[in-house]
Scaffold this active site. Structure first.
Site, PDB file in Angstrom:
ATOM      1  N   GLU A  39       0.736  -1.172  -0.137  1.00  0.00           N
ATOM      2  CA  GLU A  39      -0.067  -0.085   0.155  1.00  0.00           C
ATOM      3  C   GLU A  39       0.786   1.067  -0.128  1.00  0.00           C
ATOM      4  OE1 GLU A  39      -3.075   0.069  -0.576  1.00  0.00           O
ATOM      5  OE2 GLU A  39      -3.506  -2.127  -0.139  1.00  0.00           O
ATOM      6  N   CYS A  79      -2.481   9.613   2.862  1.00  0.00           N
ATOM      7  CA  CYS A  79      -1.798   9.019   1.351  1.00  0.00           C
ATOM      8  C   CYS A  79      -2.989   9.351   0.491  1.00  0.00           C
ATOM      9  CB  CYS A  79      -1.359   7.484   1.586  1.00  0.00           C
ATOM     10  SG  CYS A  79      -2.688   6.460   2.038  1.00  0.00           S
TER      11      CYS A  79
END
Length: 466
Positions: free
Chosen positions: A210, A244
């Site tokens: 990720e 993010c």
């Protein structure tokens, strides 16, 4: 902490003994995780405030409630997720039992980041426990207060024969990665993701990465600038921009930029007051290193809003940079801070060109009163996730997979996707021992007639013979 090799050996022995496989054991671990969140809520809120100056509102919304929601969802659905999945059969297998069995991988490693140190640690942990794995958890050493709670308190709520926390920085993580794991789940930067993937490749260990990326935000001329400003500012400056999936840069026409700037100023003032430094709702940069990196980006474009900073408390004001060029430093890396560049483009087609020539982002946003414009951005681009006319609300749905594509990562999780990520999907076929005369059609000596019969029997579904 005990040396890495000792807990790994202990966890492997527990897995081989089958301790984690029963549904009752998995449910007990998930219930323990839920109690950890409930019993230590204030302790966790305090830790998040110490690490990131995160308000209780943001911590509850984005850290504690999401983690608890994942626990609750897994507990409600655990037995259904674990069930063998029946699959369609062709004529040749009509008398057989064909199914997919969801098996735990074994010993898994979860390496978590510092920006959402609870959410991005516990949400993958839910999937790993629900799938019946033994887990080594490596929280970030940068979010020190949250790391301390996870290391000292969380193990009391889980079976320590099947769970361990390993602490340390890059050097300790490097040594940890020298060990063989059955699955590695990493959240962090693309640079470190490459290191993790290289280490995993030595053992042929599967990974979920990720990662991050620069998330584009296209703002169409046909929009209400204040609505767009409210939503973009909220999601850009949430957690002081250390997210993010935050909008990383805005693409819009020069005319829309001029309409957007006063609207963004209005939104920032309403959210955080005339002096955001004194607002209890605006966070701080995690470390001096990150602060200095971000301050170096303030020279790009034109500072239209904000730009103030204070090294003594790692404070950078909510900032908007106007007239930014693609070649400038702020457009070369994920910002991960409260800075929003606006890159002028001539229109939708140029915006799509800008997005297409860059690495695929983790998230992509498009704002327009025209659904056709939003759908065109969706159709002509690629990203891990997409949201039209809002920020990262797509990742609040456990029914949607969360993950990147290309440089922004590989693999997916949240909800059942987490369970599936940490499960090996084993193809199974059980055939009765009799009926040998029927099955003898397969055996030599071969004949054209038998071939035709076999092809007809197998034609409903493709078959690969290795």
């Amino acid at each position: 902490m005990e040396p890495a090799g000792d807990p790994l050996r202990r966890l492997r022995e527990a897995f081989r003994a089958g301790r984690t496989r029963p549904a009752e054991f998995r449910a007990a671990q998930l219930e323990g995780l839920g109690r950890f969140l409930q019993d230590n809520k204030q302790l966790l809120l305090d830790a998040l405030a110490q690490d990131l100056h995160k308000s209780a509102f943001e911590s509850e919304l984005s850290e504690i409630s999401i983690s608890q929601g994942e626990v609750n969802l897994a507990l409600r659905n655990l037995r259904a997720w674990m069930k063998d999945e029946k699959v369609p059969k062709n004529l040749a297998t009509q008398l057989d039992s064909a199914f997919i069995r969801k098996e735990p991988f074994g010993l898994v490693l979860i390496i978590a980041p510092w920006n959402y140190p609870l959410n991005l640690t516990l949400v993958p942990l839910v999937g790993a426990l629900a799938a019946g794995n033994c887990v080594v958890l490596k929280p970030s050493e940068i979010s020190k207060s949250t790391e301390k709670v996870l290391a000292e308190v969380l193990p009391r709520y889980l079976d320590q024969s099947c769970f361990a926390v390993v602490l340390g920085g890059p050097e300790e993580t490097g040594r940890l990665l020298e060990n063989k794991f059955d699955y590695i789940f990493f959240t962090g930067s693309p640079r470190v993701g490459k290191i993790v993937m290289e280490a995993a490749a030595k053992h042929l260990t599967p990974v979920t990465l990720e990662l991050g990326g620069k998330n584009p935000c296209y703002v169409d001329d046909d929009c209400d600038p204040q609505t767009v400003a409210n939503r973009v500012a909220f999601f850009r400056y949430f957690n002081a921009g250390q997210t993010c999936v935050a909008p990383d840069y805005v693409l819009c026409s020069p005319e829309t930029q001029e309409r957007l700037l006063p609207a963004l100023q209005s939104a920032i003032t309403r959210f955080y007051g005339d002096d955001p430094r004194s607002s209890p709702d605006f966070g701080r940069i995690i470390s001096e290193k990150q602060f200095q990196r971000l301050r170096g980006l303030l020279g790009c474009g034109r500072v239209a809003i904000g730009g103030q900073s204070d090294a003594s408390e790692c404070y950078i004001a909510p900032t908007v940079l106007a007239d930014v060029r693609e070649a400038e430093a702020v457009m070369q890396e994920e910002i991960f801070g409260p800075i929003l560049p606006i890159v002028p483009v001539r229109g939708l087609e140029e915006a799509i060109e800008v997005i297409a020539r860059r690495e695929k982002p983790l998230a992509l946003y498009a704002f327009s009163n025209s659904c056709q414009v939003v759908k065109r951005v969706l159709a002509c681009t690629s990203s891990g996730g997409f949201c039209g006319n809002d920020g990262f609300m797509h990742m609040t749905l456990a029914s949607l997979p969360f993950g990147g594509v290309g440089a922004s990562g590989m693999g997916r999780y949240h909800g059942k996707f987490s369970f599936d990520t940490f499960s090996h999907h084993r193809a199974c076929l059980l055939r009765p021992p009799g009926m040998e005369k029927v099955y003898a059609l397969r055996y030599p000596p071969y004949s054209p007639r038998n071939l035709r019969l076999l092809l007809t029997a197998m034609e409903a579904h493709s078959c690969t013979l290795l």
